[in-house]
Design an enzyme around this catalytic site. Structure first.
Site, mmCIF file in Angstrom:
data_model
loop_
_atom_site.group_PDB
_atom_site.id
_atom_site.type_symbol
_atom_site.label_atom_id
_atom_site.label_comp_id
_atom_site.label_asym_id
_atom_site.label_seq_id
_atom_site.Cartn_x
_atom_site.Cartn_y
_atom_site.Cartn_z
ATOM 1 N N GLU A 303 -25.561 -2.804 -20.583
ATOM 2 C CA GLU A 303 -24.464 -3.203 -19.290
ATOM 3 C C GLU A 303 -24.847 -2.943 -18.373
ATOM 4 O O GLU A 303 -24.071 -2.656 -17.228
ATOM 5 C CB GLU A 303 -23.092 -2.794 -19.780
ATOM 6 C CG GLU A 303 -23.115 -1.362 -19.498
ATOM 7 C CD GLU A 303 -23.280 -0.450 -20.942
ATOM 8 O OE1 GLU A 303 -23.944 -0.889 -21.962
ATOM 9 O OE2 GLU A 303 -22.842 0.975 -21.192
ATOM 10 N N HIS A 336 -18.520 -7.625 -24.960
ATOM 11 C CA HIS A 336 -18.625 -6.154 -24.769
ATOM 12 C C HIS A 336 -19.374 -5.777 -23.502
ATOM 13 O O HIS A 336 -18.800 -4.700 -23.092
ATOM 14 C CB HIS A 336 -19.699 -5.918 -26.175
ATOM 15 C CG HIS A 336 -19.974 -4.454 -26.377
ATOM 16 N ND1 HIS A 336 -19.306 -3.601 -27.209
ATOM 17 C CD2 HIS A 336 -20.737 -3.790 -25.713
ATOM 18 C CE1 HIS A 336 -19.819 -2.371 -27.282
ATOM 19 N NE2 HIS A 336 -20.759 -2.561 -26.292
ATOM 20 N N GLU A 337 -20.337 -6.444 -23.363
ATOM 21 C CA GLU A 337 -21.122 -6.057 -22.103
ATOM 22 C C GLU A 337 -20.138 -5.907 -20.754
ATOM 23 O O GLU A 337 -19.950 -5.130 -20.099
ATOM 24 C CB GLU A 337 -22.175 -6.693 -21.824
ATOM 25 C CG GLU A 337 -23.444 -6.566 -23.015
ATOM 26 C CD GLU A 337 -23.616 -5.114 -23.637
ATOM 27 O OE1 GLU A 337 -23.569 -4.177 -22.722
ATOM 28 O OE2 GLU A 337 -23.907 -5.085 -24.660
ATOM 29 N N HIS A 340 -17.683 -3.468 -20.489
ATOM 30 C CA HIS A 340 -18.312 -2.221 -19.908
ATOM 31 C C HIS A 340 -18.347 -2.192 -18.255
ATOM 32 O O HIS A 340 -18.326 -1.108 -17.783
ATOM 33 C CB HIS A 340 -19.750 -2.156 -20.228
ATOM 34 C CG HIS A 340 -20.129 -1.443 -21.705
ATOM 35 N ND1 HIS A 340 -19.538 -0.110 -21.953
ATOM 36 C CD2 HIS A 340 -20.947 -1.661 -22.639
ATOM 37 C CE1 HIS A 340 -19.859 0.165 -23.092
ATOM 38 N NE2 HIS A 340 -20.702 -0.882 -23.515
ATOM 39 N N GLU A 359 -17.777 3.230 -25.203
ATOM 40 C CA GLU A 359 -18.343 2.472 -26.088
ATOM 41 C C GLU A 359 -17.095 1.948 -27.075
ATOM 42 O O GLU A 359 -17.149 0.662 -27.667
ATOM 43 C CB GLU A 359 -19.491 2.899 -27.068
ATOM 44 C CG GLU A 359 -20.791 3.326 -26.414
ATOM 45 C CD GLU A 359 -21.248 1.798 -25.762
ATOM 46 O OE1 GLU A 359 -20.829 0.757 -26.086
ATOM 47 O OE2 GLU A 359 -22.014 2.127 -24.743
HETATM 48 ZN ZN LIG Z 1 -21.683 -0.935 -25.396
#
Ligand SMILES: [Zn+2]
Ligand SMILES: *[C@@H]1O[C@H](CO)[C@@H](O)[C@H](O)[C@H]1NC(C)=O
Ligand SMILES: *[C@@H]1O[C@H](CO)[C@@H](O)[C@H](O)[C@H]1NC(C)=O
Ligand SMILES: *[C@@H]1O[C@H](CO)[C@@H](O)[C@H](O)[C@H]1NC(C)=O
Ligand SMILES: *[C@@H]1O[C@H](CO)[C@@H](O)[C@H](O)[C@H]1NC(C)=O
Ligand SMILES: *[C@@H]1O[C@H](CO)[C@@H](O)[C@H](O)[C@H]1NC(C)=O
Length: 943
Positions: A303, A336-337, A340, A359
């Protein structure tokens, strides 16, 4: 030595105090008294790096910093570079003297003692010059990588992977997440290449002697591990922007340009879903977002703020040739990224002890924010979350050596270990529990927004999160007299999770708890939010708000709930992080319901029941009122005959995979089990026929891949013959196999090949021709299914052959495909290690993990000699010898454990076939017809 230690404070308290500056000096941690403010990083990369003749870069880094207390007369920071010179000045102007610096190669901490104490009111500047070699093997730090371009020439690129402790490989820095500073990066490199960094380009010079220098705009305050730069021949695609002037681009090697479409399309809406959830615009802190696919990449994705890096399979999707599972995976990885950018980048865990603050949220919102995005709206992501995340987290959390979400880490090894199933999956599952059981979606997001806005550009510990959630918790949602912090610290500071035990007592049920472990004992107890549904009111499954609490050290009676109810099921939609076991009366009632009308039980609770039952059998749970054997498990599984839904089958197949790994697919009992399972799969199999393909329906296609894949693996005749047919069409007539079926067709055709040499060589030649990573992985996995030892050993040999074209990042995948494919594969891998130990060990740094992973697939006594051969191998390193010895002991244990398991299977199936009326599975069968009519009514109400 730590001052507070003398006061005999508890170790735990000590650990907490040590976070505060000045209190303790820990060997692996920086002192906390020196605070970087801004970095100016300039790196020069010579032309030779892009032709393969040079492997070094040079750098100059300036760091402005100040000290946060008086009497500081040393500066500590990290580096892992070579040929360092350093200067110290006030305000980058007046040089000041310092003593000889020291360097510790283990901690990578560089200590510069100053001649006199530094002043708290002054800004100082450190100026470093240095050089370093690119990492080529480890894919970490600043590393170089190569690939074949569209003209079949070798192209080189340089890229970064800094998390968690590798920024120091590119420039000296305060390489801990809590030290945030601005970064002004500039790069000097051969003209004509594409150079990217976190923020926008400010200016680029005219070429001088073939070199240009690009200056990037100074970034916002950020942690070192989020810095990135990449220089390559890549190109980018863009369409929609994120916001006015906030550019979104997707970059890769030019040859893959047409496969960026999906990421280009789904990126902006995903980031906008997150923006509207969190109430903070992405563009307020970073002016652009580039996503880039790197041919050789160790993590799944990273990320870096404004410059996210991916494996090619995590970003590139070919409509024609990539299976639909990748499409989902790409969307989830991007989500997901992107999460972040807020959780991790804007607000950062203070230290890796709390990796789950980064996370866990990324894993959580990759489902729940993605689920709100138009393109993914009917993909049922919130249900996938249960089987993919919650159930795998419970499993990982079921051993005594599972770490707690908050747990100490100091060394680089300990830090890497924090990037685990616990931090990701369990972290996400605990957030899910807080949201659904304790707070409710609306309150939760208010708390999340407060947490983000209160800690913007700061670093946090769990207490910072709890304190922002707490004001939004409804009064009725906590145990009497207990605050949120107590409840949540209980889950976060202890490892494990409970199994709630449910016993019938007249019309009451009594709940108690113990930590669930596959083996061993531990007395930890938890604050367990209880939700439940009774047989008379199946609409309650959808209500996930906590009804009552099970408190450590206490049992709990639900008075009178069984009046007019024959069953109770706890943990609605498996929203709480715990398993549930019932006494035998209650289990019988649940099983009867599953057989009469399974639809009366919520689909996620059916998946829960299967996952729990599998793990109880695996643990051999025997707590006095029910004893779990595999026969008992199979009496639960027998309802699958009626099950056509994806999630229960997903849970079941996860369990089967473990079971069959232990008893072997080709053992007598393995065959018995498989035949039984194929019978139970008939209904679900009919819902996803081979020739009905519908890639526009994500959920259907996922189920089709799951079910057909297993049916073929179990040797189902039609599945095998159709696969062979499709493969022959590809081999002989060049007709491509439909993309969603490729994985199972390649594998099945190779496993059941009539001419291994022809089929293997054909597929291997396809490997050589294709450049699309998803197709390459599909082929490599298919090749691993080959049922011939010599061929497999040749195949493993190609992982060591530099010209064969198997990428470094895929080395372990190929090995795993081979040793997990069956007995022949496991044996081939173990023999190959013994026969080629020296070469393998020279080429690959983690031989030990290959030995233990492969040996974990042993299920038969005649395989033990393969490991014994390794134990006795001349020249084997001591560490690998120890690994092999441990693997041998563990394989022997597993084999003897599997004996009882096999007994169970025989016994159950013997009973099942005789239609024996004294045993669970069969009884339910015969009575089910009667019950069906009654429950059809219920079913109509629910759905
Ligand atoms: Zn991650
Ligand atoms: C480097 O640090 C480690 C960990 O604190 C320590 O054990 C070791 O003795 C140090 N080495 C030197 C040369 O000071
Ligand atoms: C460091 O300097 C020495 C001597 O000039 C040189 O031989 C060596 O290659 C340099 N190391 C790196 C990584 O540049
Ligand atoms: C690419 O080049 C290699 C040698 O570098 C050669 O063996 C291979 O046949 C070439 N492939 C194509 C498709 O031209
Ligand atoms: C290029 O940008 C840097 C800062 O990013 C600045 O210091 C420099 O003056 C700029 N050069 C030109 C020619 O504009
Ligand atoms: C964060 O919260 C604390 C305590 O609630 C408060 O004192 C502080 O002002 C807040 N900071 C910001 C930046 O909102």
């Amino acid at each position: 030595m730590c001052f507070f230690f003398l006061l005999k404070m508890s170790l735990k308290l000590l650990a907490i105090l040590c976070i505060a500056p000045l209190v303790c000096s820990q060997n692996y941690r920086l002192s906390g008294t020196v605070e970087p403010l801004s970095y100016i990083v300039h790196l020069s990369i010579p032309t030779g790096v892009f032709t393969g003749v040079d492997d070094t870069f040079t750098g100059e880094t300036k760091i402005n910093f100040r000290v946060t207390s008086t009497n500081i007369s040393e500066i500590q920071l990290h580096h892992r570079v070579k040929n360092v010179t350093v200067e110290l000045a006030v305000n980058d102007l007046t040089m000041i003297a310092f003593l000889e610096p020291t360097y510790n190669e283990t901690t990578e901490i560089y200590t510069i003692p100053t001649a006199t104490p530094l002043s708290v009111d002054t800004i100082y500047t450190l100026t470093f010059t240095y050089s370093n070699t690119f990492e080529a093997k480890n894919m970490e730090g600043f590393y170089s990588s190569k690939y074949k371009n569209e003209n079949n020439e070798t192209s080189y690129l340089v890229t970064t992977q800094f998390q968690p402790t590798h920024a120091r490989h590119a420039f000296p820095c305060f390489d801990e997440p809590q030290y945030k500073a601005t970064f002004a990066v500039s790069l000097t490199y051969p003209s004509g290449l594409l150079a990217l960094s976190n923020s926008l380009e400010d200016n680029t010079t005219e070429p001088v002697d073939g070199y240009v220098t690009t200056h990037y705009k100074e970034t916002t305050r950020m942690s070192t591990y989020l810095v990135a730069f990449i220089i390559s021949e890549f190109t980018c695609s863009a369409q929609d922007t994120i916001d006015n002037n906030v550019l979104h681009r997707v970059c890769s090697r030019q040859e893959e340009a047409q496969d960026r479409t999906w990421a280009v399309e789904v990126g902006p809406p995903l980031i906008r879903s997150l923006e509207s959830m969190f109430g903070i615009k992405y563009g307020s802190y970073m002016p652009k977002m580039d996503q880039i696919a790197i041919p050789d990449f160790s993590a799944g994705a990273m990320e870096n703020w404004g410059l996210v890096t991916y494996r090619e399979t995590g970003l590139l999707f070919s409509e024609e040739d990539t299976a639909i599972t990748y499409k989902k995976n790409i969307a989830l990885v991007i989500a997901h990224e992107f999460t972040h950018m807020w959780f991790g980048n804007l607000v950062t865990c203070k230290w890796w002890d709390y990796t789950f603050l980064n996370e866990g949220f990324a894993r959580y919102y990759q489902y729940f924010a993605a689920a709100l995005t138009k393109q993914l709206i009917d993909w049922e992501l919130e249900k996938h979350f249960n089987v993919e995340q919650v159930q795998s987290a419970l499993l990982a959390d079921s051993s005594l050596n599972a770490h707690a979400l908050t747990s100490k880490s100091e060394t680089q090894r300990e830090i890497s270990d924090k990037f685990s199933t616990i931090s990701y999956n369990k972290g996400a599952s605990i957030y899910r529990m807080i949201e659904t059981n304790i707070m409710g979606a609306g309150n939760f997001i208010y708390g999340i927004r407060d947490y983000l806005s209160n800690n913007t550009l700061q670093a946090t510990v769990p207490a910072d999160l709890w304190s922002k959630l707490a004001p939004h918790v409804p009064n009725t949602s906590l145990p009497q007299g207990i605050d949120l912090t107590t409840v949540l610290n209980n889950w976060v500071e202890h490892s494990g999770h409970p199994v709630v035990k449910v016993a019938k007592s007249g019309n009451d049920v009594v709940l108690s708890q113990e930590r669930f472990l596959l083996s061993g004992n531990d007395t930890t107890e938890y604050y367990v939010p209880i939700t439940y549904t009774l047989s008379s009111d199946v609409t309650k499954f959808s209500n996930t708000t906590v009804k009552t609490w099970l408190i450590p050290g206490q049992s709990l009676t639900l008075t009178g709930v069984l009046t007019d109810n024959n069953w109770i099921i706890l943990n609605n939609r498996q929203s709480g992080f715990y398993r549930v076991d019932y006494d035998s009366t209650l289990w019988s009632a649940i099983k009867a319901q599953l057989h009469s009308n399974h639809l009366a039980i919520d689909v996620l609770n059916r998946a829960q029941i299967i996952s729990d039952a599998y793990n109880f059998a695996r643990a051999g749970r025997n707590d006095g009122y029910g004893s779990w054997t595999y026969a008992e498990l199979m009496s639960v599984l027998s309802y699958l005959e009626y099950e056509v839904d994806y999630y229960p089958w997903y849970a079941a197949i996860t369990g089967h995979n473990h079971l069959l790994q232990r008893i072997g697919y080709d053992s007598e009992e393995g065959q018995l089990f498989i035949n039984w399972m194929l019978k139970l799969m008939q209904n679900v199999y009919k819902t996803v026929p081979f020739d009905v393909l519908d890639s526009s329906n994500q959920v259907y296609s996922m189920k089709q891949m799951l079910i057909l894949n297993r049916a073929c693996k179990y040797g189902e005749a039609e599945c095998v013959s159709k696969s062979k047919e499709l493969f022959a069409g590809y081999r002989d007539k060049g007709v491509k196999v439909p993309k969603n079926l490729r994985n199972l067709v390649y594998c099945t055709a190779l496993r059941h090949s009539d001419n291994i040499a022809t089929d293997f060589n054909f597929l291997w030649s396809k490997f050589g021709e294709t450049k699309l990573m998803s197709e390459i992985l599909t082929i490599l996995s298919g090749l691993g299914c080959t049922n011939d030892t010599a061929t497999l050993k040749w195949y493993l040999g190609q992982t060591l052959n530099e010209t064969a074209g198997i990428r470094l990042q895929d080395f372990t995948s190929v090995w795993t495909y081979v040793f997990s494919s069956g007995k022949v594969g496991t044996n081939a891998a173990l023999e190959f290690i013994a026969e080629n130990y020296q070469t393998l060990n020279d080429a690959y740094s983690n031989c030990g993990s290959l030995i233990s992973s492969a040996a974990n697939y042993i299920y038969d006594e005649d395989q033990l000699v393969k490991v014994e051969a390794l134990v006795n191998l001349t020249g084997i390193l001591d560490t690998h010898k120890v690994t092999a010895e441990k693997a041998l002991v563990s394989a022997k244990d597993i084999i003897s454990w599997a004996k009882t398991l096999k007994e169970d299977i025989r016994q159950f199936l013997a009973d099942d076939n005789n239609d024996n009326t004294d045993n669970s599975g069969a009884v339910i069968h015969t009575s089910s017809v009667l019950l069906i009519s009654v429950f059809i009514i219920v079913a109509n109400i629910v759905f």
